[in-house]
Every structure is written in structure tokens, then in C-alpha cells.
Design an enzyme around this catalytic site. Sequence first.
Site, PDB file in Angstrom:
ATOM      1  N   GLU A  83       0.837  -1.208   0.000  1.00 27.34           N
ATOM      2  CA  GLU A  83       0.000   0.000   0.000  1.00 27.34           C
ATOM      3  C   GLU A  83       0.870   1.255   0.000  1.00 27.34           C
ATOM      4  O   GLU A  83       1.793   1.382   0.803  1.00 27.34           O
ATOM      5  CB  GLU A  83      -0.897  -0.016   1.249  1.00 27.34           C
ATOM      6  CG  GLU A  83      -2.287   0.471   0.991  1.00 27.34           C
ATOM      7  CD  GLU A  83      -3.059  -0.421   0.017  1.00 27.34           C
ATOM      8  OE1 GLU A  83      -3.196  -0.010  -1.149  1.00 27.34           O
ATOM      9  OE2 GLU A  83      -3.518  -1.500   0.403  1.00 27.34           O
ATOM     10  N   THR A 135       2.987   1.894  -2.023  1.00 29.98           N
ATOM     11  CA  THR A 135       4.292   1.580  -2.598  1.00 29.98           C
ATOM     12  C   THR A 135       4.326   1.906  -4.087  1.00 29.98           C
ATOM     13  O   THR A 135       5.402   2.060  -4.659  1.00 29.98           O
ATOM     14  CB  THR A 135       4.629   0.091  -2.407  1.00 29.98           C
ATOM     15  OG1 THR A 135       3.461  -0.676  -2.745  1.00 29.98           O
ATOM     16  CG2 THR A 135       5.015  -0.201  -0.970  1.00 29.98           C
ATOM     17  N   ASP A 136       3.169   2.041  -4.710  1.00 30.66           N
ATOM     18  CA  ASP A 136       3.181   2.177  -6.180  1.00 30.66           C
ATOM     19  C   ASP A 136       3.852   3.471  -6.639  1.00 30.66           C
ATOM     20  O   ASP A 136       4.727   3.441  -7.488  1.00 30.66           O
ATOM     21  CB  ASP A 136       1.791   1.985  -6.798  1.00 30.66           C
ATOM     22  CG  ASP A 136       0.737   2.994  -6.375  1.00 30.66           C
ATOM     23  OD1 ASP A 136       0.976   3.781  -5.435  1.00 30.66           O
ATOM     24  OD2 ASP A 136      -0.346   2.990  -6.998  1.00 30.66           O
ATOM     25  N   GLY A 161     -15.793   4.510  -4.137  1.00 34.83           N
ATOM     26  CA  GLY A 161     -15.130   5.091  -2.978  1.00 34.83           C
ATOM     27  C   GLY A 161     -14.911   4.103  -1.849  1.00 34.83           C
ATOM     28  O   GLY A 161     -14.683   4.489  -0.709  1.00 34.83           O
ATOM     29  N   LEU A 214     -12.025  -0.116  -3.592  1.00 34.69           N
ATOM     30  CA  LEU A 214     -11.998  -1.229  -4.538  1.00 34.69           C
ATOM     31  C   LEU A 214     -11.815  -0.732  -5.973  1.00 34.69           C
ATOM     32  O   LEU A 214     -11.962  -1.473  -6.923  1.00 34.69           O
ATOM     33  CB  LEU A 214     -13.266  -2.074  -4.411  1.00 34.69           C
ATOM     34  CG  LEU A 214     -13.415  -2.769  -3.049  1.00 34.69           C
ATOM     35  CD1 LEU A 214     -14.769  -3.458  -2.944  1.00 34.69           C
ATOM     36  CD2 LEU A 214     -12.297  -3.782  -2.827  1.00 34.69           C
ATOM     37  N   SER A 227     -13.280   1.692  -8.108  1.00 36.86           N
ATOM     38  CA  SER A 227     -14.264   1.930  -9.161  1.00 36.86           C
ATOM     39  C   SER A 227     -13.673   2.848 -10.220  1.00 36.86           C
ATOM     40  O   SER A 227     -14.074   2.799 -11.384  1.00 36.86           O
ATOM     41  CB  SER A 227     -15.538   2.547  -8.580  1.00 36.86           C
ATOM     42  OG  SER A 227     -15.298   3.852  -8.094  1.00 36.86           O
ATOM     43  N   ASP A 278      -3.781   0.373  -9.620  1.00 33.60           N
ATOM     44  CA  ASP A 278      -5.184   0.037  -9.830  1.00 33.60           C
ATOM     45  C   ASP A 278      -5.460  -0.307 -11.289  1.00 33.60           C
ATOM     46  O   ASP A 278      -6.158  -1.278 -11.597  1.00 33.60           O
ATOM     47  CB  ASP A 278      -6.081   1.214  -9.426  1.00 33.60           C
ATOM     48  CG  ASP A 278      -5.952   1.570  -7.959  1.00 33.60           C
ATOM     49  OD1 ASP A 278      -5.252   0.831  -7.231  1.00 33.60           O
ATOM     50  OD2 ASP A 278      -6.543   2.580  -7.550  1.00 33.60           O
TER      51      ASP A 278
HETATM   52  P1  ADP Z   1     -12.533   4.295  -5.750  1.00 33.91           P
HETATM   53  O1  ADP Z   1     -11.698   4.180  -6.966  1.00 33.91           O
HETATM   54  O2  ADP Z   1     -11.858   3.770  -4.523  1.00 33.91           O
HETATM   55  O3  ADP Z   1     -13.906   3.712  -5.895  1.00 33.91           O
HETATM   56  P2  ADP Z   1     -12.224   7.086  -6.373  1.00 33.91           P
HETATM   57  O4  ADP Z   1     -12.487   8.310  -5.591  1.00 33.91           O
HETATM   58  O5  ADP Z   1     -10.860   6.851  -6.877  1.00 33.91           O
HETATM   59  O6  ADP Z   1     -12.729   5.852  -5.468  1.00 33.91           O
HETATM   60  O7  ADP Z   1     -13.174   7.035  -7.635  1.00 33.91           O
HETATM   61  C1  ADP Z   1     -14.572   7.185  -7.467  1.00 33.91           C
HETATM   62  C2  ADP Z   1     -15.094   8.160  -8.511  1.00 33.91           C
HETATM   63  O8  ADP Z   1     -15.003   7.558  -9.807  1.00 33.91           O
HETATM   64  C3  ADP Z   1     -16.564   8.467  -8.338  1.00 33.91           C
HETATM   65  O9  ADP Z   1     -16.772   9.508  -7.419  1.00 33.91           O
HETATM   66  C4  ADP Z   1     -16.955   8.864  -9.760  1.00 33.91           C
HETATM   67  O10 ADP Z   1     -16.573  10.196 -10.032  1.00 33.91           O
HETATM   68  C5  ADP Z   1     -16.093   7.955 -10.604  1.00 33.91           C
HETATM   69  N1  ADP Z   1     -16.833   6.730 -10.971  1.00 33.91           N
HETATM   70  C6  ADP Z   1     -16.589   5.471 -10.566  1.00 33.91           C
HETATM   71  N2  ADP Z   1     -17.452   4.601 -11.123  1.00 33.91           N
HETATM   72  C7  ADP Z   1     -18.266   5.314 -11.902  1.00 33.91           C
HETATM   73  C8  ADP Z   1     -19.369   5.013 -12.758  1.00 33.91           C
HETATM   74  N3  ADP Z   1     -19.816   3.754 -12.926  1.00 33.91           N
HETATM   75  N4  ADP Z   1     -19.973   6.036 -13.404  1.00 33.91           N
HETATM   76  C9  ADP Z   1     -19.527   7.286 -13.268  1.00 33.91           C
HETATM   77  N5  ADP Z   1     -18.500   7.642 -12.498  1.00 33.91           N
HETATM   78  C10 ADP Z   1     -17.869   6.680 -11.807  1.00 33.91           C
HETATM   79 MG    MG Z   2      -9.828   5.100  -7.220  1.00 35.87          MG
END
Ligand code: ADP
Ligand code: MG
Length: 383
Positions: free
Chosen positions: A30, A32-33, A123, A126, A128, A173
Site C-alpha cells: 500500500e 508503494t506504487d 469510494g 476497490l 471503481s 489500480d
Molecule cells: P474508488 O476508486 O476507490 O472507488 P475514487 O475516488 O478513486 O474511489 O473514484 C470514485 C469516482 O469515480 C466516483 O466519485 C466517480 O466520479 C467515478 N466513478 C466510478 N465509477 C463510476 C461510474 N460507474 N460512473 C460514473 N462515475 C464513476
Molecule cells: Mg480510485
Amino acid sequence: MTAVDDARALLARPAVGVWSAPGRANLIGEHTDYNEGFVLPFAIAQRTVAAVALRDDDVIRVRSTFAPGSVEVSLAELDARIAAGGLDWAGYPLGVAWALRTAAPDAAPRGVDIALASEVPVGAGLSSSAAIEGAVASALNDVWNAGLDKIALARVGRTAENDAVGAPTGIMDQMASMLGEADAATFLDCRTLETRPVALGFDEAGLAILVVDTLVEHAHSSGGYRERRASCEQGAAAFGVPALRDLTVDDLPRAAEILDDVTFRRVRHIVTENQRVLDTVAALDADGPTAIGDLLTASHASMRDDFEISVPELDLAVETALSAGALGARMTGGGFGGAAIALIPTELVPAATEAVHAAFAASGFRAPNVFTVTPSEGARRDA
Ligand code: ADP
Ligand code: MG
């Protein structure tokens, strides 16, 4: 309905193709990247799907089940719109389009409708963000004939996240999401971008990875993450090395002498965490997943005490999982919230889940989301 169905429905036109990319859990390694070190994430089964239709004009229109409405930008004004910022979630897919155009000058950009649907919790640590980047990058790579390989597409995702969205994250990621394989983690050297799949064998060993999403929100683009990066850069500069990757545990006594206490502890986390990743890979290769529990738990202690990126909810999740029989547990992701993971015998998952809920209730914390994740395949074309 699956996310593929949702994305198709949102597109509201016949798709020329459907692409998807998964979120990821980081088994160990964590922060480390961006220190050019080692990480060991795995792609999870939850995916973000991009359904794409071609347009006759040069407009990119993005929609997501994540937010109402759509955002439209013409290719002609893409650079200016990215530079102006303020695109909110649309900065991810549009940032990918922008970064891909630069990374693949021979590509044939054209107008597209992109509809996004996701199973990856947002958020939650994981990623997203890497899932949406990986899905869109894979889609546009094909539709625009960009011809980039998976590693190049991971770089495109990172460029979008760093330079279009403004979140100073490393490349872990995106690499995990692009390159994941079933039943394996992706060992990644973040300096050379060399990767190798490492067999996990959780099923055979009767083990599962339990995720506790604390629902405490983190924001990578803000404060703590930047501060940690700055401390790491300061530590590397004090040793005259390009990155903390170039230090080993043998350098720690000297680090204690020449660095202030806070910077020293930040450096110690990175240096010991790199070693723990290498030890985890060696243990998995030699003895399988039952051998890595203590390394996971040591990683958590280092993040809690030295890197100071944990929060009480994450500490409670880790302690409770360990008490409930987990072999090891740690927070995962950037910290300041998000999720913890626990490596736990599958038959203990229900009891551990209950124990975590009870412990959170007793502490007056918001009820967490508790679920298991399965090491799964990376980005792909679905249709
Ligand atoms: P994590 O990557 O840990 O989930 P991040 O803050 O790095 O959290 O990224 C989350 C953000 O990515 C969201 O607030 C949104 O802006 C964007 N996001 C993620 N998935 C989607 C999606 N399916 N549709 C639109 N925006 C998305
Ligand atoms: Mg993210």
C-alpha cells in the site's frame, strides 16, 4: 439485470460493442506504487461495463447509471474541456478519451455514445475509478483502432486519473484491472511495470477474502494522500535516490538518523511494505495462502502506526476479523476510509460478518457493507 443489461438499456441504441473492467482489491503493498515499489493486487468479480454506439458527428457523449443526465464534448473541444476541469465523474471517461488520443496518435477518433453501469462500490477502496477507466479505455481502443496493449491502456487510465481528474494516484489500480486473472494476483514492479500472475489458491485452501467497506469516504485528490506522497519524496531526496524503492530495511537505521520522526516513519512504512510484498509472493509460491496471514496483519500495523492512514473503523474491522478467526487482515486502498480485507477460512465468513456488524454497532459506527471478493479476470470485451 446485470451491469451489461443496465449499460445497454442506458445507451438506448444498439451497441457496436460492450466492454468491461473490474475493480480490484489490493492483497498487500500500500502506497508503494508511487514509490516505484511492489504491489500485489487482484481484480475482483465486480465490473464496470461500457456499452458503446457510434455517432455520425464528432461528439463524445457519456452517461452513467451513477449520475443523472449526460455530458457531451466534441473531439474538437476535448483538450480545452479537460484543461478547464470541472467535469466531475465525466472527467474519468472523457479523460480516458483525451489520454488515449495522445497515447495513440495513429488512432482514428470518432464520435461515440458511451453508457456506463457498474457493480463496483464507489469510494470503497476497490477502485471503481480504475474499473471505469479500464472499461472505457478498452472500448475506445477497439472502436478507435488505437491498437494499444493492456499495459499501455493502464497508462492511459492513469494519465486520465492524474491529469484530467487531478487525483495523484499510482498505476497499481489500472494494471490490476487490465491484467487480472482468475484465482491469481498480479505482482507488479511499479518501476519497470514488469508483472507476473501469482497463483492464490484460496479455494483449494478453503479460504476467502472478506471485505469490510466502512462507508467512511475518502478522497484521493485531497490532503492526506498528497501529504504522504510529499513525505515519501522528501525521504527519497534525503538519501539522494530517485524513489524509496531504492532503499531497503538495511537503510532504516540511517534513515532514523537523518530524517525527522514523521518522515522516518513514513519511509519505514514504504521500505518494510515493499519487503512484505516480496515476502508474500515468496510465501504464496512456496507454501500457499495459509502462509501469508501475518504479513497482511503486519502491513495493517505499519499503515496504522507509521503511515497513519487508517481510521478507527478500519482498525476495528481488522481487529474483529482477526478475533473471528481471520489468518490476517489489513486496510486496503489509499486509506482515510474505504475498506479492510481479511483472509479467512470460508466457513467462518458468516460468523465473522456478524461479529463485524456487532462490533460496529457497539462502537456507534455506521453499519458497514461486508461481502467477499473473488480473484477474477481483468478487462475484456463482453460483446
Ligand atoms: P474508488 O476508486 O476507490 O472507488 P475514487 O475516488 O478513486 O474511489 O473514484 C470514485 C469516482 O469515480 C466516483 O466519485 C466517480 O466520479 C467515478 N466513478 C466510478 N465509477 C463510476 C461510474 N460507474 N460512473 C460514473 N462515475 C464513476
Ligand atoms: Mg480510485
